[in-house]
Write an enzyme that holds these catalytic residues in place. Sequence first.
Site, PDB file in Angstrom:
ATOM      1  CE  LYS B  77     174.585 111.492 -26.785  1.00 64.03           C
ATOM      2  NZ  LYS B  77     174.071 112.347 -25.717  1.00 64.03           N
ATOM      3  CB  SER B 152     175.117 110.725 -22.517  1.00 62.88           C
ATOM      4  OG  SER B 152     174.038 111.700 -23.381  1.00 62.88           O
ATOM      5  CB  SER B 176     174.890 114.284 -22.581  1.00 61.28           C
ATOM      6  OG  SER B 176     174.315 113.344 -21.505  1.00 61.28           O
TER       7      SER B 176
END
Lengths: 97, 473
Positions: B77, B152, B176
């Site tokens: 990420k 996310s 997330s």
Amino acid sequence: MGKLTREDVLKLARLAKLELTDGEVEKFRGEISEILAYVEQLQKVEVDDLEPTYQVTGLKNVTREDEVKDYKTTPKDLLKNVPAAQDNQIKVKRVLA
Amino acid sequence: MSQWGSVSSLVKDVQTRKRTAKELVQQSLKTIKVNEDYKAIIATTEERALKRADEIDRQIAQGEDAGRLAGVPFIAKDNFLAFGADTTAASNILKGFDTPYQATAIERLEAEGAICVAKANLDAFAHGSSTENSDFFATHNPHDKTRVPGGSSGGSAAAVVLDMAPFALGTDTGGSIRLPAAFCGAVGYKPTYGLVSRYGVIAMASSTDVIGPLTRSVEDAALVLDVMAGKDEFDSTTIERGKEGYTDLAGNLKGKKIGLIKEYFDGLDEDVKKVIDAATIKLKKAGAEVVEVSMPSLPLALAVYYIICPAEVSSNLSRYDGQRFGFSAKDVKDIDESYKKSRSQGFGSEAKRRIMIGAYVLSSGYYDAYYKRAQTVRTKLINEFKEAFSNVDFLLGPTAPSTAFKIGQNTDDPLKMYLTDIMTVAVNLVGVPAISVPAGEISGLPVGLQLIAPQKKDRELLEMADKTEELLK
């Protein structure tokens, strides 16, 4: 707690070092008021004599020796993302008027 | 069917020279290219990844030990500091940030031979549940391009399901990792708070942030966690790793007591309920004892989270001031104007919204009524989890109240978007480990089953999830 006023939103923006457009002030006024109204439900909760929890695994005052270590990172590496630098120092705009 | 197989089988292939690390990296880069239109990736680290692959192939050719993850490509990420590409957290304010050091998690994976090939999209600064808050572009769900991947860590989840790499890294502050895993049909693991170092990961809400893997199987998640877990001198919140490690998943379900979380089933969507009920029946048949457990304060968790999270966000994002790194506004007369213009032009709407809510709940006069009260209700939640775990080994519920929603459906209503996290946030506030495993589908869209264990029972949870995954195949 009623809806935030325009002045409330401007004060929050000032505290947070943000400048908002008129459109943003109106938008955030509605949205933040709605979110605050939602979290308002906590006011009614019975908490008796419970203490707040800030750290969930029970760690306390984790310290280390204050000694110099070589992290193989040069001042040049550390300064490469600085918007303005001079003589290995960060250069900022005037602080006092 | 995945082109990769299990992570351990890939490592074996590389170590026995059946395949080279270079081939794996090239295969990964090719799959990223082919699936570009899903917009899961912000940037690849191609040049550095190929160089590292050559180095690993050379080590193996010389008979050296190339590590437990030798040659395995992975995607991080973009809130992990990693060499080979900029680290942006999908925010305009960090665009072009060239990291001087790497996150501990990345360092530990690299030390065992894994190779970071790309940086995945996210809601800017991990603020969101759909990856639509990325300042650059929205990511599409691999099962339906008109839908969100969750967030996310939506880029990481989509990347794994699109087969771009054998595993990806995400962060989970209020759900997330688990939510996008559920929406995309991946396994998403959220460890005990403090088990994986957060050094070099861009902070969101420090009292709940954790790092974890998104994978195609529980076994892969356990291996990746095992490599990353444990104390780090650079992150004072880290805890000791478990003595047994995390890869022994040999136990079985017989006699395990599982609590169905009553509050997560009250008013639950009928179709989601059907999928979870079917899974529960299989667990019972396999010998687990299933009971209902009630934690009356659970419905308050989201309100607690949306006070604590913005409070910590407002503090963590104060460092983006245009002076030391990141976007800096031009044509300003003094430092105050530089702060204001840099932050106002650099931050997106969601970051501004959370910073201001944080400033509100922390300001004098409101601190006791909001922040302190939220932290006290948090204690109540912790006590209810403890009570529940005195009766059962694991807790079970859905990961999300629905399947993936349409892109644009919730973007005009932040509160509605926040409600997506209703079943994941409590776990973060309490600091316990949890996992989302694929449980089935509704009209072609995946549903995630969430399993939760007491703090530091990460190995036991992975073992349980591994058996559950087998039953649901």
